[in-house]
Structures are given as structure tokens and as C-alpha cells.
Design a protein around this motif. Structure first.
Motif, mmCIF file in Angstrom:
data_model
loop_
_atom_site.group_PDB
_atom_site.id
_atom_site.type_symbol
_atom_site.label_atom_id
_atom_site.label_comp_id
_atom_site.label_asym_id
_atom_site.label_seq_id
_atom_site.Cartn_x
_atom_site.Cartn_y
_atom_site.Cartn_z
ATOM 1 N N GLU A 106 0.828 -1.125 0.157
ATOM 2 C CA GLU A 106 -0.026 0.060 0.049
ATOM 3 C C GLU A 106 0.766 1.080 0.000
ATOM 4 N N SER A 107 0.329 2.200 -0.496
ATOM 5 C CA SER A 107 1.043 3.845 -0.257
ATOM 6 C C SER A 107 -0.120 4.735 -0.582
ATOM 7 N N GLY A 108 0.339 5.863 -0.298
ATOM 8 C CA GLY A 108 -0.836 7.186 -0.417
ATOM 9 C C GLY A 108 -1.219 7.598 0.972
ATOM 10 N N GLY A 109 -0.901 6.958 2.156
ATOM 11 C CA GLY A 109 -1.360 7.576 3.342
ATOM 12 C C GLY A 109 -0.500 8.880 3.662
ATOM 13 N N GLY A 110 -1.330 9.268 4.944
ATOM 14 C CA GLY A 110 -0.273 10.913 5.311
ATOM 15 C C GLY A 110 -1.273 11.388 6.328
ATOM 16 N N SER A 111 -0.729 12.467 6.450
ATOM 17 C CA SER A 111 -1.643 13.285 7.544
ATOM 18 C C SER A 111 -1.919 14.521 7.048
ATOM 19 N N VAL A 112 -3.279 14.677 7.335
ATOM 20 C CA VAL A 112 -4.282 15.757 6.520
ATOM 21 C C VAL A 112 -5.139 16.534 7.571
ATOM 22 N N GLN A 113 -5.645 17.612 7.137
ATOM 23 C CA GLN A 113 -6.598 18.395 7.869
ATOM 24 C C GLN A 113 -8.076 17.985 7.444
ATOM 25 N N ALA A 114 -9.013 17.876 8.323
ATOM 26 C CA ALA A 114 -10.426 17.289 8.207
ATOM 27 C C ALA A 114 -10.850 18.074 6.923
ATOM 28 N N GLY A 115 -11.774 17.486 6.159
ATOM 29 C CA GLY A 115 -12.336 17.785 4.753
ATOM 30 C C GLY A 115 -10.985 17.765 3.474
ATOM 31 N N SER A 116 -9.997 17.404 3.714
ATOM 32 C CA SER A 116 -9.212 17.050 2.930
ATOM 33 C C SER A 116 -9.392 15.747 2.064
ATOM 34 N N SER A 117 -8.614 15.351 1.204
ATOM 35 C CA SER A 117 -8.670 14.190 0.374
ATOM 36 C C SER A 117 -7.478 13.523 0.262
ATOM 37 N N LEU A 118 -7.487 12.159 0.425
ATOM 38 C CA LEU A 118 -6.355 11.359 0.046
ATOM 39 C C LEU A 118 -6.802 10.178 -0.821
ATOM 40 N N ARG A 119 -5.633 9.634 -1.550
ATOM 41 C CA ARG A 119 -5.971 8.483 -2.421
ATOM 42 C C ARG A 119 -4.974 7.322 -2.077
ATOM 43 N N LEU A 120 -5.496 6.361 -1.637
ATOM 44 C CA LEU A 120 -4.620 5.191 -1.284
ATOM 45 C C LEU A 120 -4.294 4.272 -2.549
ATOM 46 N N LYS A 141 -19.642 5.629 3.159
ATOM 47 C CA LYS A 141 -20.509 5.862 1.938
ATOM 48 C C LYS A 141 -20.705 7.159 1.656
ATOM 49 N N GLY A 142 -20.517 7.564 0.286
ATOM 50 C CA GLY A 142 -20.779 8.762 -0.260
ATOM 51 C C GLY A 142 -19.539 9.677 -0.182
ATOM 52 N N ARG A 143 -18.338 9.055 0.744
ATOM 53 C CA ARG A 143 -17.209 10.056 0.788
ATOM 54 C C ARG A 143 -16.167 9.163 0.175
ATOM 55 N N PHE A 144 -15.933 7.739 0.329
ATOM 56 C CA PHE A 144 -15.037 7.136 -0.258
ATOM 57 C C PHE A 144 -15.375 6.465 -1.516
ATOM 58 N N THR A 145 -14.313 6.397 -2.462
ATOM 59 C CA THR A 145 -14.538 5.495 -3.839
ATOM 60 C C THR A 145 -13.505 4.245 -3.921
ATOM 61 N N PHE A 146 -14.049 3.123 -4.157
ATOM 62 C CA PHE A 146 -13.090 2.156 -4.427
ATOM 63 C C PHE A 146 -13.165 1.838 -6.105
ATOM 64 N N ALA A 148 -5.802 -1.890 -6.472
ATOM 65 C CA ALA A 148 -6.656 -1.286 -5.960
ATOM 66 C C ALA A 148 -6.713 0.049 -5.425
ATOM 67 N N TYR A 149 -7.613 0.892 -5.490
ATOM 68 C CA TYR A 149 -7.601 2.278 -5.081
ATOM 69 C C TYR A 149 -8.496 2.421 -4.179
ATOM 70 N N LEU A 150 -8.387 3.502 -3.439
ATOM 71 C CA LEU A 150 -9.304 4.051 -2.254
ATOM 72 C C LEU A 150 -9.195 5.571 -2.230
ATOM 73 N N GLN A 151 -10.224 6.231 -3.150
ATOM 74 C CA GLN A 151 -10.233 7.780 -2.916
ATOM 75 C C GLN A 151 -11.010 8.037 -1.755
ATOM 76 N N MET A 152 -10.393 8.913 -0.910
ATOM 77 C CA MET A 152 -11.181 9.310 0.421
ATOM 78 C C MET A 152 -11.070 10.840 0.385
ATOM 79 N N ASP A 153 -12.527 11.384 0.285
ATOM 80 C CA ASP A 153 -13.025 12.682 0.255
ATOM 81 C C ASP A 153 -13.560 13.012 1.597
ATOM 82 N N SER A 154 -13.614 14.362 1.829
ATOM 83 C CA SER A 154 -14.176 14.843 3.010
ATOM 84 C C SER A 154 -13.836 14.114 4.339
ATOM 85 N N LEU A 155 -12.557 13.827 4.635
ATOM 86 C CA LEU A 155 -11.859 13.454 5.597
ATOM 87 C C LEU A 155 -12.441 13.644 6.794
#
Length: 124
Positions: A6-20, A65-70, A79-86
């Protein structure tokens, strides 16, 4: 030897996005499903999202549901995980998982292969 990395993790502010991102290697067959789980301290590892490789159908936990997209690639090796509105409650170690059977990803017990995990930290 099967490996999931896996890769793509990190430290972000609430409301941000990350893609794993997860890439599998060393498996000669076709996985029945791919998934993302997460685990925070003092909690059990929980299923976040998973997809059936044959139908490309996906499923999500209610909490994301509604925030993450596999998504997955056509070769069924990535495999990817788009994470929005964290949110801060999304903070956890995120694990990529794969199973030989198509329904193996619906629980921890059914998973055949695990990645080492990537840390996601969301601050308020």
C-alpha cells in the motif's frame, strides 16, 4: 510469495482528500475480490470498502459511503481508495486485502492476503 503493498497515506486536515493505492504481486491466479480495511487503536479491524473482481461491483461501510470511492484496475492487481471529505474519525491504519474467493473480502476471516498497512491521520 504473494505481496500487497500500500501507499498514499499521510496526515491531513479534516475535509481534505487522500488516495490510497495497493498493488499485488506474486499471485498467478485471479483474486476473487480486493478490499480496504482499517484499524485504529483499541478497535477491531473493520471493512471499509471492497470490490468483486469479476463484476466490478463495489460495497462500502455506512461510515464512508458517499465519501470514499473504491476502484480497481482491469488486470485485478491494483486497488485504489479515493477518500474525500475526511474526518478525524477516519484516522487509522488502512490495509489492502485480497481473497481467492469472491466473497472472501466481506470479513477479516475470509481474507487470504494482507498488506502491511498505510497510516492515515486526520486532524480537526
Amino acid at each position: 510469495q504473494v505481496q500487497l503493498v500500500e501507499s498514499g497515506g499521510g496526515s491531513v486536515q479534516a475535509g481534505s482528500s487522500l488516495r490510497l493505492f495497493c498493488e499485488a504481486s506474486g499471485y498467478s491466479g485471479t483474486f476473487g475480490c480486493l478490499a480496504w480495511f482499517r484499524q485504529s487503536p483499541d478497535n477491531e479491524r473493520e471493512l471499509v470498502a471492497h470490490g468483486w473482481t469479476s463484476t466490478r461491483h463495489t460495497s462500502y461501510s455506512d461510515s464512508v459511503k458517499g465519501r470514499f470511492t473504491f476502484s480497481q484496475d482491469s488486470a485485478k492487481r491494483k486497488a485504489y481508495l479515493q477518500m474525500d471529505s475526511l474526518k478525524p474519525e477516519d484516522t487509522a491504519m488502512y490495509y489492502c486485502a485480497a481473497a481467492r474467493g469472491s466473497d472472501g473480502c466481506v470479513s477479516r476471516e475470509g481474507v487470504d492476503y494482507w498488506g502491511q498497512g498505510t497510516q492515515v491521520t486526520v486532524s480537526s
